[in-house]
Design a protein around this motif. Structure first.
Motif, short mmCIF file in Angstrom:
data_model
loop_
_atom_site.label_atom_id
_atom_site.label_comp_id
_atom_site.label_asym_id
_atom_site.label_seq_id
_atom_site.Cartn_x
_atom_site.Cartn_y
_atom_site.Cartn_z
N LEU A 565 89.12 32.65 37.85
CA LEU A 565 88.84 32.98 36.46
C LEU A 565 90.06 33.54 35.75
O LEU A 565 90.22 33.34 34.53
CB LEU A 565 87.67 33.97 36.37
CG LEU A 565 86.29 33.43 36.83
CD1 LEU A 565 85.22 34.49 36.64
CD2 LEU A 565 85.93 32.16 36.07
N GLU A 569 91.74 32.26 31.95
CA GLU A 569 91.79 33.12 30.76
C GLU A 569 92.61 32.43 29.67
O GLU A 569 93.68 31.87 29.92
CB GLU A 569 92.41 34.46 31.12
CG GLU A 569 91.50 35.33 31.99
CD GLU A 569 92.15 36.66 32.37
OE1 GLU A 569 93.31 36.87 31.97
OE2 GLU A 569 91.49 37.46 33.06
N TYR A 572 88.71 29.66 27.62
CA TYR A 572 87.25 29.66 27.52
C TYR A 572 86.74 29.06 26.22
O TYR A 572 85.71 28.36 26.20
CB TYR A 572 86.72 31.09 27.68
CG TYR A 572 86.93 31.67 29.06
CD1 TYR A 572 86.61 30.95 30.20
CD2 TYR A 572 87.46 32.95 29.22
CE1 TYR A 572 86.81 31.48 31.46
CE2 TYR A 572 87.66 33.49 30.48
CZ TYR A 572 87.34 32.75 31.59
OH TYR A 572 87.54 33.27 32.84
N ALA A 576 84.25 25.93 25.95
CA ALA A 576 82.94 26.05 25.30
C ALA A 576 82.72 24.96 24.26
O ALA A 576 81.58 24.56 24.01
CB ALA A 576 82.82 27.43 24.65
N SER A 582 81.58 22.99 28.55
CA SER A 582 80.52 23.96 28.24
C SER A 582 79.53 24.08 29.39
O SER A 582 79.02 25.17 29.67
CB SER A 582 79.79 23.54 26.95
OG SER A 582 79.21 22.26 27.09
N LEU A 585 81.17 26.17 32.04
CA LEU A 585 81.18 27.57 31.62
C LEU A 585 79.82 28.22 31.83
O LEU A 585 79.73 29.39 32.24
CB LEU A 585 81.60 27.67 30.15
CG LEU A 585 82.00 29.05 29.62
CD1 LEU A 585 83.12 29.66 30.46
CD2 LEU A 585 82.41 28.98 28.16
N TRP A 589 79.16 31.37 34.28
CA TRP A 589 78.49 32.57 33.76
C TRP A 589 77.33 32.98 34.67
O TRP A 589 77.12 34.17 34.93
CB TRP A 589 78.00 32.28 32.35
CG TRP A 589 77.32 33.43 31.66
CD1 TRP A 589 76.00 33.76 31.72
CD2 TRP A 589 77.93 34.41 30.83
NE1 TRP A 589 75.74 34.87 30.97
CE2 TRP A 589 76.92 35.29 30.40
CE3 TRP A 589 79.23 34.63 30.39
CZ2 TRP A 589 77.17 36.37 29.56
CZ3 TRP A 589 79.48 35.69 29.55
CH2 TRP A 589 78.47 36.56 29.14
N ILE A 600 84.80 37.27 29.90
CA ILE A 600 84.57 35.99 29.22
C ILE A 600 84.05 36.22 27.81
O ILE A 600 84.49 35.57 26.85
CB ILE A 600 83.58 35.12 30.04
CG1 ILE A 600 84.17 34.77 31.41
CG2 ILE A 600 83.21 33.86 29.29
CD1 ILE A 600 83.20 34.07 32.34
N GLU A 603 86.64 37.28 25.13
CA GLU A 603 87.48 36.18 24.63
C GLU A 603 86.70 35.28 23.68
O GLU A 603 87.24 34.80 22.68
CB GLU A 603 88.01 35.36 25.80
CG GLU A 603 88.94 34.23 25.39
CD GLU A 603 89.53 33.49 26.56
OE1 GLU A 603 89.81 32.29 26.41
OE2 GLU A 603 89.72 34.11 27.63
N LEU A 604 85.42 35.06 23.97
CA LEU A 604 84.63 34.16 23.14
C LEU A 604 84.31 34.74 21.77
O LEU A 604 84.34 34.02 20.76
CB LEU A 604 83.34 33.77 23.86
CG LEU A 604 83.49 32.91 25.12
CD1 LEU A 604 82.12 32.68 25.78
CD2 LEU A 604 84.13 31.57 24.80
#
Length: 655
Positions: A565, A569, A572, A576, A582, A585, A589, A600, A603-604
């Motif tokens: 992970l 970085e 993400y 997505a 997606s 991801l 998760w 995560i 960042e999103l």
């Protein structure tokens, strides 16, 4: 318009001069034969439609109907001296087309449906074969029979077979009539069901009597097929009836053949599982007799691809419900193939393995064989020939089945040793199915996993020097050797030409997924961590590569997952917004710890507008509850911890 409304509201019965004569005239055009002129809604008056019987006109009008038949005969559709097939006239075609339209509307009451079916079948009576072998009549009957009672279905089959039942062969081998016979056979699972309108006090004797109308017709079809077995199983359309009959006798049915499906195209929405049901005792005996008839014509089945499919069906259904019978059949097929003469010192089985038609039958035999037969096949016929067969364009498929079937026995160790010797030759031939299956089977044999990995490294030219091990993942994914992928000379040793991850292919993805099941995955994980962040993004958003990244991340420990992970970085948001990324991801998760989820989420949420407006990322935003993460982070963290504990508890229970 008033006529059409009346026709929809009541049971469909038609009144027209010379109905029987019209239906007996003309040539039956199969699935693309014959004119359809005048077959629309205007094809004849439909007055007098009612729930009662049909009013027939006098002789004068009946003669008019004969005139219609003569007109059809002049168009080449009559039953003249040439013996041409009959066909429905235009008015009858229009009638059955309108029946189909009414069936599409559905019924609100059972009584209305029962009366409608009864009236239409009354029109079919006396001309069932003619209707069944017409393209429009066939489609209508296929849709009507599931709504009919078993006694009505049995009566239709009885009429199609005639007095002796022999006419069933003609109908079954017709491209339209075969579908009707199949549809009738597929109603057999209902023989234990009660009709919705049946009195609640009905006895089981009544149900048995209802089944008794259909059961003799199924047995009659069995007799006809046994009498004309070779013709049935070789016929393009008759073979499908034979396969459906075999399934019905064994008490299992798969999805029906779609009338709208294009040949050669699989419908992904159709379930593949079989539906099992209880059958009368007589069916079990008929299945055995039918298998005997097939074995009497095994010479046809091993050379004709259509007949081969029928025998394969028999093997599959017997394997599920009659394992002893399946054992006899597989032994008999192998015995026949190996008894034939061939070149001195060469097993005749090697010749049949390279034949397009027979190799499919041998695949099924190997897949369903018991331990003793598999051992005999390898020891007496295939030993020392596996690599040569694996590089053959046809014979490599039975070798894949042999590799899979032997995985549960010690015989696999000999198969493995022989195939790994020619691994690079198999790779050069492009038969990756053999290599992928061999890798899959190694998952059950831990002592062979290390040897398999080293063989692959040698085949891809990255075994020596050891520094090339970190390049194994891109090579496996692209199915290219180190020299080709990095465009380097073998004399250059450690020198590597930098190249972004590319050329990911389906079989390469399947190979890596199989290797990911090994106990020691350190080489794969080290190679994955050596990739650049851009390569990780490429892998995660690729249609086939995404499965690899998902499996490697989700199956790693918390510590190993954290290392991967960290390489993701900054990627993400792009993942997505990708169709495949997606999904990866979401899987990451689900398996991630709460601190990893927080990383995560941080960042999103920095790209909220972009995620909310994207067709894929908006689902990520909702599923990860990122709105709550922004507004109530402490509460969000508490919920995530609760979900993580539940998932861990559930995993422990399963373990």
């Amino acid at each position: 318009m008033e006529e059409n409304n009346q026709w929809r509201d009541k049971g469909l019965k038609r009144k027209h001069p010379g109905d029987q004569e019209r239906m007996s005239g003309g040539r039956g055009g199969g699935r693309g034969g014959g004119k359809r002129g005048g077959s629309g809604r205007g094809g004849g008056e439909r007055d007098g439609v009612g729930r009662g019987g049909v009013k027939r006109s006098g002789d004068k009008e009946r003669n008019r109907g004969v005139g219609n038949c003569d007109a059809e005969a002049k168009r080449g559709g009559g039953t003249g001296e040439g013996g041409a097939k009959k066909r429905l006239d235009a008015l009858s075609v229009g009638y059955f087309r309108r029946v189909g339209e009414r069936l599409s509307e559905g019924f609100t009451e059972d009584e209305e449906r029962v009366l409608f079916v009864e009236n239409v079948l009354a029109e079919v009576k006396g001309q069932a074969a003619l209707v069944a072998m017409d393209v429009t009549g066939s489609v209508t009957l296929q849709r009507l029979l599931p709504l009919a009672s078993l006694s009505q279905v049995g009566e239709v089959l009885a009429e199609l077979g005639g007095e002796s039942g022999s006419a069933l062969k003609t109908v079954s081998c017709d491209k339209c009539g075969g579908h009707v016979v199949e549809s009738a056979l597929r109603q057999m699972p209902r023989w234990r069901e009660k009709s919705p309108l049946e009195d609640q006090s009905a006895t089981t004797e009544g149900e048995a009597e209802d089944c008794g109308v259909l059961e003799p017709q199924v047995l009659s079809l069995c007799r006809v097929m046994k009498d004309h077995c070779a013709e049935f199983i070789r016929h393009t359309h008759g073979s499908h009836v034979a396969r459906t009959l075999i399934h019905v006798l064994a008490g299992c049915l798969g999805p029906a053949r779609s009338d709208t499906a294009r040949p050669g195209v699989k419908d992904r929405n159709v379930p593949t599982q079989l539906t099992y049901f209880e059958v009368p005792t007589s069916f079990w005996w008929e299945l055995k007799h039918l298998s005997t008839s097939l074995m009497e014509h095994v010479n046809v089945c091993v050379t004709d691809p259509v007949a081969s499919a029928v025998l394969q069906n028999m093997l599959m259904v017997c394997h599920r419900g009659r394992p002893k019978l399946c054992k006899q059949l597989t032994r008999g097929i192998v015995g026949y193939l190996t008894s034939l003469s061939s070149a001195p010192g060469v097993s005749p089985l090697l010749v049949f393995l390279k034949d397009a038609a027979c190799s499919r039958l041998i695949e099924t035999v190997i897949q369903l064989s018991h331990k003793a037969l598999l051992r005999d096949l390898y020891k007496n016929h295939l030993k020392g020939q596996l690599v040569n067969l694996a590089i053959h364009p046809i014979a490599n498929f039975p070798i894949q089945r042999l590799t899979a079937a032997s995985a549960s026995y010690k015989m696999f160790l000999k198969v493995f040793d022989e195939l790994t010797e020619g691994l690079e030759a198999i790779l050069a031939a492009g038969h990756m199915g053999v290599i992928v299956q061999l890798t899959d089977s190694c998952a059950e044999w831990e002592e062979k996993q290390g040897e398999m990995m080293q063989s692959l490294l040698r085949a891809f030219h990255c075994a020596e020097p050891a520094s090339r091990h970190t390049a194994c993942l891109p090579l496996f994914l692209s199915l290219l050797t180190h020299d080709v992928y990095y465009c380097s000379e073998t004399t250059e040793g450690d020198t590597l030409t930098e190249r972004p991850l590319s050329s990911i292919c389906y079989h390469g993805s399947r190979l890596v997924q199989s290797l990911a099941k090994f106990k020691d995955r350190s080489l794969l994980l080290n190679s994955l961590r050596s990739l650049t962040p851009a390569d990780h993004l490429t892998l995660g958003t690729d249609q086939t590569g995404s499965h690899v990244l998902q499996l490697l991340v989700t199956s790693s420990s918390d510590k190993g997952r954290g290392k991967i992970l960290r390489r993701l970085e900054g990627q993400y948001v792009q993942m997505a917004c990708s169709r495949y990324g997606s999904r990866v991801l979401e899987a990451i998760w689900t398996s991630a710890t709460v601190p990893q989820r927080q990383s995560i989420a941080k960042e999103l949420v920095s790209c909220e507008n972009q995620l909310r407006s994207d067709q894929f990322a908006r689902h990520i935003w909702a599923k990860f509850a990122l709105t709550h993460f922004v507004k109530r982070q402490a509460q969000w963290q508490e919920v995530q911890m609760g979900e993580s504990k539940k998932r861990k508890l559930f995993s422990d229970i399963l373990d």
